[in-house]
Motif scaffolding. Structure first.
Motif, PDB file in Angstrom:
ATOM      1  N   ARG A   4      12.270  53.221  42.678  1.00 26.21           N
ATOM      2  CA  ARG A   4      12.370  52.019  43.511  1.00 26.21           C
ATOM      3  C   ARG A   4      13.663  51.252  43.251  1.00 26.21           C
ATOM      4  N   THR A   5      14.064  51.168  42.030  1.00 28.10           N
ATOM      5  CA  THR A   5      15.313  50.499  41.686  1.00 28.10           C
ATOM      6  C   THR A   5      16.496  51.261  42.262  1.00 28.10           C
ATOM      7  N   MET A   6      16.432  52.584  42.199  1.00 29.80           N
ATOM      8  CA  MET A   6      17.500  53.416  42.740  1.00 29.80           C
ATOM      9  C   MET A   6      17.608  53.242  44.254  1.00 29.80           C
ATOM     10  N   ILE A   7      16.499  53.210  44.948  1.00 33.25           N
ATOM     11  CA  ILE A   7      16.492  53.050  46.403  1.00 33.25           C
ATOM     12  C   ILE A   7      16.977  51.651  46.790  1.00 33.25           C
ATOM     13  N   ALA A   8      16.619  50.641  46.008  1.00 32.15           N
ATOM     14  CA  ALA A   8      17.035  49.272  46.297  1.00 32.15           C
ATOM     15  C   ALA A   8      18.531  49.078  46.059  1.00 32.15           C
ATOM     16  N   SER A   9      19.120  49.838  45.169  1.00 35.49           N
ATOM     17  CA  SER A   9      20.546  49.679  44.876  1.00 35.49           C
ATOM     18  C   SER A   9      21.438  50.454  45.839  1.00 35.49           C
ATOM     19  N   LEU A  10      20.902  51.377  46.615  1.00 35.94           N
ATOM     20  CA  LEU A  10      21.717  52.171  47.539  1.00 35.94           C
ATOM     21  C   LEU A  10      22.402  51.340  48.620  1.00 35.94           C
ATOM     22  N   PRO A  11      21.740  50.370  49.277  1.00 31.89           N
ATOM     23  CA  PRO A  11      22.460  49.553  50.263  1.00 31.89           C
ATOM     24  C   PRO A  11      23.601  48.734  49.644  1.00 31.89           C
ATOM     25  N   CYS A  12      23.394  48.251  48.436  1.00 30.54           N
ATOM     26  CA  CYS A  12      24.468  47.497  47.761  1.00 30.54           C
ATOM     27  C   CYS A  12      25.650  48.409  47.463  1.00 30.54           C
ATOM     28  N   LEU A  13      25.380  49.612  47.009  1.00 30.75           N
ATOM     29  CA  LEU A  13      26.441  50.567  46.720  1.00 30.75           C
ATOM     30  C   LEU A  13      27.174  50.964  48.004  1.00 30.75           C
ATOM     31  N   ALA A  14      26.437  51.147  49.073  1.00 30.75           N
ATOM     32  CA  ALA A  14      27.062  51.494  50.357  1.00 30.75           C
ATOM     33  C   ALA A  14      27.950  50.357  50.847  1.00 30.75           C
ATOM     34  N   LEU A  15      27.505  49.123  50.687  1.00 30.60           N
ATOM     35  CA  LEU A  15      28.304  47.968  51.096  1.00 30.60           C
ATOM     36  C   LEU A  15      29.598  47.870  50.291  1.00 30.60           C
ATOM     37  N   VAL A  16      29.528  48.131  49.004  1.00 30.82           N
ATOM     38  CA  VAL A  16      30.722  48.104  48.158  1.00 30.82           C
ATOM     39  C   VAL A  16      31.694  49.200  48.577  1.00 30.82           C
ATOM     40  N   ILE A  17      31.205  50.384  48.868  1.00 34.53           N
ATOM     41  CA  ILE A  17      32.063  51.500  49.280  1.00 34.53           C
ATOM     42  C   ILE A  17      32.739  51.198  50.607  1.00 34.53           C
ATOM     43  N   VAL A  18      32.001  50.654  51.566  1.00 28.72           N
ATOM     44  CA  VAL A  18      32.582  50.323  52.868  1.00 28.72           C
ATOM     45  C   VAL A  18      33.629  49.229  52.722  1.00 28.72           C
ATOM     46  N   THR A  19      33.352  48.213  51.914  1.00 30.03           N
ATOM     47  CA  THR A  19      34.300  47.119  51.717  1.00 30.03           C
ATOM     48  C   THR A  19      35.581  47.607  51.059  1.00 30.03           C
ATOM     49  N   LEU A  20      35.460  48.403  50.019  1.00 25.17           N
ATOM     50  CA  LEU A  20      36.646  48.931  49.354  1.00 25.17           C
ATOM     51  C   LEU A  20      37.429  49.872  50.264  1.00 25.17           C
ATOM     52  N   GLY A  21      36.731  50.623  51.093  1.00 20.74           N
ATOM     53  CA  GLY A  21      37.410  51.492  52.055  1.00 20.74           C
ATOM     54  C   GLY A  21      38.199  50.690  53.080  1.00 20.74           C
ATOM     55  N   TYR A  22      37.613  49.596  53.567  1.00 20.05           N
ATOM     56  CA  TYR A  22      38.310  48.746  54.536  1.00 20.05           C
ATOM     57  C   TYR A  22      39.514  48.070  53.904  1.00 20.05           C
ATOM     58  N   LEU A  23      39.377  47.573  52.678  1.00 24.73           N
ATOM     59  CA  LEU A  23      40.516  46.958  52.002  1.00 24.73           C
ATOM     60  C   LEU A  23      41.614  47.977  51.724  1.00 24.73           C
ATOM     61  N   GLY A  24      41.232  49.210  51.424  1.00 24.74           N
ATOM     62  CA  GLY A  24      42.219  50.279  51.264  1.00 24.74           C
ATOM     63  C   GLY A  24      42.951  50.554  52.565  1.00 24.74           C
ATOM     64  N   LEU A  25      42.226  50.540  53.678  1.00 28.68           N
ATOM     65  CA  LEU A  25      42.856  50.707  54.991  1.00 28.68           C
ATOM     66  C   LEU A  25      43.820  49.567  55.273  1.00 28.68           C
ATOM     67  N   CYS A  26      43.444  48.356  54.891  1.00 30.26           N
ATOM     68  CA  CYS A  26      44.311  47.196  55.125  1.00 30.26           C
ATOM     69  C   CYS A  26      45.586  47.271  54.299  1.00 30.26           C
ATOM     70  N   VAL A  27      45.526  47.881  53.133  1.00 32.83           N
ATOM     71  CA  VAL A  27      46.719  48.041  52.304  1.00 32.83           C
ATOM     72  C   VAL A  27      47.632  49.098  52.910  1.00 32.83           C
ATOM     73  N   VAL A  28      47.061  50.209  53.352  1.00 29.18           N
ATOM     74  CA  VAL A  28      47.847  51.313  53.899  1.00 29.18           C
ATOM     75  C   VAL A  28      48.361  50.993  55.293  1.00 29.18           C
ATOM     76  N   SER A  29      47.512  50.423  56.127  1.00 31.04           N
ATOM     77  CA  SER A  29      47.880  50.127  57.511  1.00 31.04           C
ATOM     78  C   SER A  29      47.478  48.685  57.826  1.00 31.04           C
ATOM     79  N   PRO A  30      48.365  47.712  57.569  1.00 28.42           N
ATOM     80  CA  PRO A  30      47.979  46.306  57.707  1.00 28.42           C
ATOM     81  C   PRO A  30      47.831  45.839  59.159  1.00 28.42           C
ATOM     82  N   PHE A  31      48.362  46.573  60.118  1.00 26.71           N
ATOM     83  CA  PHE A  31      48.302  46.144  61.505  1.00 26.71           C
ATOM     84  C   PHE A  31      47.315  47.000  62.295  1.00 26.71           C
ATOM     85  N   GLY A  32      46.563  46.328  63.183  1.00 28.49           N
ATOM     86  CA  GLY A  32      45.649  47.005  64.085  1.00 28.49           C
ATOM     87  C   GLY A  32      46.029  46.697  65.520  1.00 28.49           C
TER      88      GLY A  32
END
Length: 83
Positions: A4-32
């Motif tokens: 149960r703890t593992m399942i509850a932590s998966l959305p938090c881990l997914a949110l961290v991965i998506v956020t870090l991926g977006y910030l990485g995109l902003c560093v590499v390609s700052p303009f959209g």
């Protein structure tokens, strides 16, 4: 850790991965693409006939991503704190 703890932590881990991926995109390609003019740099006036430079992107068709605004702000605050 139980299952149960593992399942509850998966959305938090997914949110961290998506956020870090977006910030990485902003560093590499700052303009959209500009959403207001669809990256053409031109928009129609209110009357619909006259084409003018887009006021959101100043006619470039590109805009600074929100994440890059955050990175720039944090960098400016860090530089101000070092003084």
């Amino acid at each position: 850790m139980d299952s149960r703890t593992m399942i509850a932590s998966l959305p938090c881990l997914a949110l961290v991965i998506v956020t870090l991926g977006y910030l990485g995109l902003c560093v590499v390609s700052p303009f959209g693409r500009c959403r207001a003019c669809h990256a053409t740099g031109r928009t129609r006036s209110r009357l619909g006939r006259i084409r003018r430079d887009c006021r959101h992107c100043a006619g470039t068709g590109l805009r600074l991503r929100v994440g890059r605004h955050v990175i720039n702000h944090l960098h400016d605050e860090y530089e101000a704190a070092k003084r």
